[in-house]
Scaffold this motif. Structure first.
Motif, PDB file in Angstrom:
ATOM      1  N   TYR A  18       1.392   4.217   6.927  1.00 45.09           N
ATOM      2  CA  TYR A  18       0.158   4.076   6.161  1.00 45.09           C
ATOM      3  C   TYR A  18      -0.907   5.073   6.629  1.00 45.09           C
ATOM      4  N   LEU A  19      -1.068   5.230   7.926  1.00 43.44           N
ATOM      5  CA  LEU A  19      -2.047   6.179   8.455  1.00 43.44           C
ATOM      6  C   LEU A  19      -1.674   7.615   8.104  1.00 43.44           C
ATOM      7  N   ARG A  20      -0.387   7.918   8.118  1.00 44.31           N
ATOM      8  CA  ARG A  20       0.070   9.258   7.730  1.00 44.31           C
ATOM      9  C   ARG A  20      -0.217   9.498   6.245  1.00 44.31           C
ATOM     10  N   ALA A  76       4.449  15.480   3.076  1.00 42.78           N
ATOM     11  CA  ALA A  76       4.168  14.363   3.985  1.00 42.78           C
ATOM     12  C   ALA A  76       4.173  13.034   3.223  1.00 42.78           C
ATOM     13  N   LEU A  77       3.602  13.022   2.018  1.00 43.63           N
ATOM     14  CA  LEU A  77       3.595  11.784   1.224  1.00 43.63           C
ATOM     15  C   LEU A  77       5.004  11.348   0.849  1.00 43.63           C
ATOM     16  N   ARG A  78       5.837  12.301   0.475  1.00 40.40           N
ATOM     17  CA  ARG A  78       7.222  11.939   0.136  1.00 40.40           C
ATOM     18  C   ARG A  78       7.960  11.398   1.353  1.00 40.40           C
ATOM     19  N   GLN A  79       7.722  12.017   2.525  1.00 41.67           N
ATOM     20  CA  GLN A  79       8.368  11.519   3.744  1.00 41.67           C
ATOM     21  C   GLN A  79       7.887  10.117   4.079  1.00 41.67           C
ATOM     22  N   CYS A  80       6.616   9.850   3.860  1.00 35.09           N
ATOM     23  CA  CYS A  80       6.084   8.506   4.101  1.00 35.09           C
ATOM     24  C   CYS A  80       6.767   7.485   3.198  1.00 35.09           C
ATOM     25  N   TYR A 109       0.836  -1.204   0.000  1.00 33.48           N
ATOM     26  CA  TYR A 109       0.000   0.000   0.000  1.00 33.48           C
ATOM     27  C   TYR A 109       0.874   1.259   0.000  1.00 33.48           C
ATOM     28  N   ILE A 110       1.883   1.271   0.843  1.00 29.86           N
ATOM     29  CA  ILE A 110       2.764   2.431   0.955  1.00 29.86           C
ATOM     30  C   ILE A 110       3.455   2.712  -0.374  1.00 29.86           C
ATOM     31  N   ALA A 111       3.969   1.682  -0.999  1.00 32.47           N
ATOM     32  CA  ALA A 111       4.711   1.846  -2.250  1.00 32.47           C
ATOM     33  C   ALA A 111       3.820   2.279  -3.412  1.00 32.47           C
ATOM     34  N   LEU A 113      -4.624  18.783   8.421  1.00 30.54           N
ATOM     35  CA  LEU A 113      -3.602  17.756   8.190  1.00 30.54           C
ATOM     36  C   LEU A 113      -2.679  17.655   9.394  1.00 30.54           C
ATOM     37  N   ARG A 114      -2.236  18.786   9.912  1.00 31.31           N
ATOM     38  CA  ARG A 114      -1.341  18.765  11.081  1.00 31.31           C
ATOM     39  C   ARG A 114      -2.020  18.120  12.292  1.00 31.31           C
ATOM     40  N   VAL A 115      -3.309  18.403  12.480  1.00 28.39           N
ATOM     41  CA  VAL A 115      -4.067  17.797  13.592  1.00 28.39           C
ATOM     42  C   VAL A 115      -4.117  16.277  13.411  1.00 28.39           C
TER      43      VAL A 115
END
Length: 181
Positions: free
Chosen positions: A100-102, A47-51, A26-28, A137-139
């Protein structure tokens, strides 16, 4: 001295590794670059790139292969080895779930942003709504904690009827994760 639980330990490790593999898939599969490069440095895309980076790291970090020699024969040694592998697999699954949650939060952010922009490029009239998207998003990212993930995953495992008798504590998982950063 053998406790006869090595089959359960082996099955637990297999379940954890299967969960980890699915989460990694899923992450990939999530896109990390926006269609419009002007959006590249926005909070959600960052955030997506960091994930993606974090997902690759947890996949590539080395397993702890040093298992102390124990007394009691081959069954006890196998128990010690399985417990070590279980900690590794459990911790990787935990971290993958967090990633995944992020990702899900960042993908919701993209949806909110798209609703605000409705196909337009950002302009001054969008400032307040886009700031609200960023704040939400931050919350959501702040709410993704080790405690909540650990609790949710334990509950899920229990509901699936999985053997969880020897699952590592959150403290052990966090120690494993810190050692790989």
């Amino acid at each position: 001295m053998a406790d006869g639980l090595n089959d359960q330990r082996t099955a637990r490790v297999a379940d954890l590794l299967s969960d980890f593999r699915n989460l990694q898939l899923y992450i990939a599969a999530v896109a990390v670059d926006p269609e419009d490069q002007d959006d590249y440095y926005t909070e959600g895309w960052a955030a997506l790139r960091q994930c993606s980076i974090d997902g690759q790291h947890i996949l590539n970090c080395a397993a702890e292969t040093r298992v102390p020699r124990v007394r009691g024969g081959p069954e006890e040694q196998m128990k010690a080895e399985l417990q070590q592998v279980m900690l590794d697999a459990y911790s990787r699954r935990h971290e993958a779930q967090k990633i995944y949650l992020r990702q899900e939060a960042a993908q919701r952010w993209i949806g909110w942003r798209d609703q605000v922009l409705q196909g337009q490029r950002p302009h001054a009239g969008h400032t307040a709504q886009l700031a609200a998207c960023d704040a939400q998003l931050r919350v959501e990212l702040a709410a993704i904690t080790d405690d909540s993930i650990y609790s949710d995953m334990r509950s899920s495992d229990y509901q699936m009827g999985r053997w969880t008798l020897e699952d590592p504590s959150l403290r052990h998982v966090q120690r494993w994760l810190r050692a790989r950063r």
